[in-house]
Design a protein around this motif. Structure first.
Motif, PDB file in Angstrom:
ATOM      1  N   ALA A  88      16.549  45.141  52.805  1.00  0.00           N
ATOM      2  CA  ALA A  88      15.818  44.514  51.695  1.00  0.00           C
ATOM      3  C   ALA A  88      14.320  44.820  51.811  1.00  0.00           C
ATOM      4  O   ALA A  88      13.664  45.141  50.809  1.00  0.00           O
ATOM      5  CB  ALA A  88      16.048  43.003  51.696  1.00  0.00           C
ATOM      6  N   TRP A  89      13.779  44.727  53.047  1.00  0.00           N
ATOM      7  CA  TRP A  89      12.354  45.051  53.229  1.00  0.00           C
ATOM      8  C   TRP A  89      12.100  46.520  52.937  1.00  0.00           C
ATOM      9  O   TRP A  89      11.074  46.882  52.343  1.00  0.00           O
ATOM     10  CB  TRP A  89      11.900  44.699  54.644  1.00  0.00           C
ATOM     11  N   ARG A  90      13.009  47.387  53.355  1.00  0.00           N
ATOM     12  CA  ARG A  90      12.841  48.822  53.057  1.00  0.00           C
ATOM     13  C   ARG A  90      12.820  49.053  51.550  1.00  0.00           C
ATOM     14  O   ARG A  90      12.040  49.861  51.054  1.00  0.00           O
ATOM     15  CB  ARG A  90      13.963  49.624  53.701  1.00  0.00           C
ATOM     16  N   GLU A  91      13.708  48.344  50.840  1.00  0.00           N
ATOM     17  CA  GLU A  91      13.748  48.467  49.386  1.00  0.00           C
ATOM     18  C   GLU A  91      12.433  47.986  48.780  1.00  0.00           C
ATOM     19  O   GLU A  91      11.876  48.621  47.885  1.00  0.00           O
ATOM     20  CB  GLU A  91      14.936  47.671  48.832  1.00  0.00           C
ATOM     21  N   ARG A  92      11.916  46.865  49.292  1.00  0.00           N
ATOM     22  CA  ARG A  92      10.625  46.361  48.788  1.00  0.00           C
ATOM     23  C   ARG A  92       9.510  47.363  49.051  1.00  0.00           C
ATOM     24  O   ARG A  92       8.670  47.615  48.181  1.00  0.00           O
ATOM     25  CB  ARG A  92      10.279  45.031  49.458  1.00  0.00           C
ATOM     26  N   VAL A  93       9.474  47.914  50.252  1.00  0.00           N
ATOM     27  CA  VAL A  93       8.444  48.899  50.598  1.00  0.00           C
ATOM     28  C   VAL A  93       8.578  50.114  49.697  1.00  0.00           C
ATOM     29  O   VAL A  93       7.574  50.653  49.210  1.00  0.00           O
ATOM     30  CB  VAL A  93       8.556  49.292  52.091  1.00  0.00           C
ATOM     31  N   SER A  94       9.827  50.536  49.463  1.00  0.00           N
ATOM     32  CA  SER A  94      10.048  51.689  48.590  1.00  0.00           C
ATOM     33  C   SER A  94       9.540  51.406  47.174  1.00  0.00           C
ATOM     34  O   SER A  94       8.889  52.256  46.561  1.00  0.00           O
ATOM     35  CB  SER A  94      11.542  52.023  48.563  1.00  0.00           C
ATOM     36  N   ARG A  95       9.825  50.198  46.666  1.00  0.00           N
ATOM     37  CA  ARG A  95       9.328  49.847  45.331  1.00  0.00           C
ATOM     38  C   ARG A  95       7.801  49.794  45.308  1.00  0.00           C
ATOM     39  O   ARG A  95       7.169  50.242  44.351  1.00  0.00           O
ATOM     40  CB  ARG A  95       9.922  48.509  44.894  1.00  0.00           C
ATOM     41  N   LEU A  96       7.200  49.232  46.378  1.00  0.00           N
ATOM     42  CA  LEU A  96       5.737  49.178  46.447  1.00  0.00           C
ATOM     43  C   LEU A  96       5.142  50.575  46.497  1.00  0.00           C
ATOM     44  O   LEU A  96       4.128  50.849  45.848  1.00  0.00           O
ATOM     45  CB  LEU A  96       5.292  48.371  47.669  1.00  0.00           C
ATOM     46  N   GLU A  97       5.769  51.452  47.287  1.00  0.00           N
ATOM     47  CA  GLU A  97       5.270  52.827  47.350  1.00  0.00           C
ATOM     48  C   GLU A  97       5.367  53.497  45.990  1.00  0.00           C
ATOM     49  O   GLU A  97       4.452  54.221  45.583  1.00  0.00           O
ATOM     50  CB  GLU A  97       6.055  53.618  48.402  1.00  0.00           C
ATOM     51  N   ALA A  98       6.472  53.261  45.272  1.00  0.00           N
ATOM     52  CA  ALA A  98       6.623  53.834  43.935  1.00  0.00           C
ATOM     53  C   ALA A  98       5.566  53.267  42.995  1.00  0.00           C
ATOM     54  O   ALA A  98       4.971  54.002  42.190  1.00  0.00           O
ATOM     55  CB  ALA A  98       8.029  53.556  43.402  1.00  0.00           C
ATOM     56  N   SER A  99       5.315  51.963  43.119  1.00  0.00           N
ATOM     57  CA  SER A  99       4.306  51.331  42.282  1.00  0.00           C
ATOM     58  C   SER A  99       2.916  51.884  42.593  1.00  0.00           C
ATOM     59  O   SER A  99       2.129  52.174  41.684  1.00  0.00           O
ATOM     60  CB  SER A  99       4.339  49.819  42.502  1.00  0.00           C
ATOM     61  N   ILE A 100       2.627  52.031  43.894  1.00  0.00           N
ATOM     62  CA  ILE A 100       1.334  52.592  44.302  1.00  0.00           C
ATOM     63  C   ILE A 100       1.191  54.008  43.788  1.00  0.00           C
ATOM     64  O   ILE A 100       0.135  54.391  43.268  1.00  0.00           O
ATOM     65  CB  ILE A 100       1.193  52.538  45.835  1.00  0.00           C
ATOM     66  N   SER A 101       2.253  54.784  43.894  1.00  0.00           N
ATOM     67  CA  SER A 101       2.220  56.159  43.416  1.00  0.00           C
ATOM     68  C   SER A 101       1.974  56.195  41.904  1.00  0.00           C
ATOM     69  O   SER A 101       1.175  56.997  41.415  1.00  0.00           O
ATOM     70  CB  SER A 101       3.540  56.854  43.757  1.00  0.00           C
ATOM     71  N   ALA A 102       2.648  55.301  41.169  1.00  0.00           N
ATOM     72  CA  ALA A 102       2.443  55.258  39.719  1.00  0.00           C
ATOM     73  C   ALA A 102       1.006  54.861  39.397  1.00  0.00           C
ATOM     74  O   ALA A 102       0.376  55.441  38.502  1.00  0.00           O
ATOM     75  CB  ALA A 102       3.430  54.284  39.081  1.00  0.00           C
ATOM     76  N   LEU A 103       0.472  53.883  40.135  1.00  0.00           N
ATOM     77  CA  LEU A 103      -0.920  53.473  39.900  1.00  0.00           C
ATOM     78  C   LEU A 103      -1.899  54.599  40.239  1.00  0.00           C
ATOM     79  O   LEU A 103      -2.887  54.802  39.530  1.00  0.00           O
ATOM     80  CB  LEU A 103      -1.248  52.224  40.712  1.00  0.00           C
ATOM     81  N   GLU A 104      -1.617  55.306  41.319  1.00  0.00           N
ATOM     82  CA  GLU A 104      -2.499  56.435  41.674  1.00  0.00           C
ATOM     83  C   GLU A 104      -2.440  57.510  40.601  1.00  0.00           C
ATOM     84  O   GLU A 104      -3.468  58.090  40.229  1.00  0.00           O
ATOM     85  CB  GLU A 104      -2.089  57.011  43.037  1.00  0.00           C
ATOM     86  N   ASN A 105      -1.230  57.773  40.092  1.00  0.00           N
ATOM     87  CA  ASN A 105      -1.107  58.764  39.015  1.00  0.00           C
ATOM     88  C   ASN A 105      -1.860  58.301  37.772  1.00  0.00           C
ATOM     89  O   ASN A 105      -2.552  59.100  37.114  1.00  0.00           O
ATOM     90  CB  ASN A 105       0.366  59.006  38.671  1.00  0.00           C
ATOM     91  N   GLU A 106      -1.730  57.020  37.440  1.00  0.00           N
ATOM     92  CA  GLU A 106      -2.454  56.473  36.295  1.00  0.00           C
ATOM     93  C   GLU A 106      -3.961  56.583  36.506  1.00  0.00           C
ATOM     94  O   GLU A 106      -4.713  56.953  35.605  1.00  0.00           O
ATOM     95  CB  GLU A 106      -2.036  55.012  36.075  1.00  0.00           C
TER      96      GLU A 106
END
Length: 164
Positions: A88-106
């Motif tokens: 579950a924590w890995r999934e959360r970290v993965s979602r956060l990384e995806a969110s961070i990546s999307a924010l960086e792209n934005e």
């Protein structure tokens, strides 16, 4: 008749002696058998003690194994719970990384857009500086709208520009 009685007495004494010898032999054989029986009974008692000790040891080993099995099941449950929590924590970290990546792209897209607007503003400033302003093709409202848009873009770009 005395001789018959003497013969019969001799024969009976002889039979009595044979019977006594047989009785003595039987008595000795009986003592030997009693000794063997006593040794066998002692051996049986020792074997029963060993059997009982082995049975107790087997029961203790079974109890110990049962306790170990219960502990193993508890540990497996804990391990599975920890694994699911880790997943579950890995999934959360993965979602956060995806969110961070999307924010960086934005952020990168906004920087590029701001630079493009800055270039357009600079080009417009240069174009206006090099050519006389004529208001024939643009109304006052159009000019005000363009100036307002360029001003907003300038301040937006300044705010989004990372400190160097």
């Amino acid at each position: 008749s005395q001789s018959v009685v003497g013969e019969a007495t001799l024969r009976l004494e002889s039979e009595l002696g044979a019977a006594r010898r047989d009785a003595d032999r039987s008595e000795r054989a009986l003592e030997v058998e009693r000794a063997k029986t006593a040794r066998l009974e002692e051996e049986v008692a020792r074997l029963e003690e060993r059997h009982d000790a082995a049975h107790r040891e087997l029961r203790e080993a079974a109890d110990t194994q049962a306790e170990l099995d219960r502990r193993e099941l508890r540990l497996r449950g804990v391990a599975e719970g920890a694994q699911s929590e880790t997943d579950a924590w890995r999934e959360r970290v993965s979602r956060l990384e995806a969110s961070i990546s999307a924010l960086e792209n934005e952020r990168d897209r906004e920087r590029l857009r701001a630079r493009k607007l800055e270039r357009e503003r600079d080009d417009a400033v240069q174009l206006r500086a090099s050519t006389p302003i004529t208001t024939d093709d643009l109304s006052l409202e159009d000019l005000q709208e363009r100036i307002h848009g360029l001003t907003l873009a300038y301040y937006y770009m300044k705010r989004k520009q990372p400190p160097v």
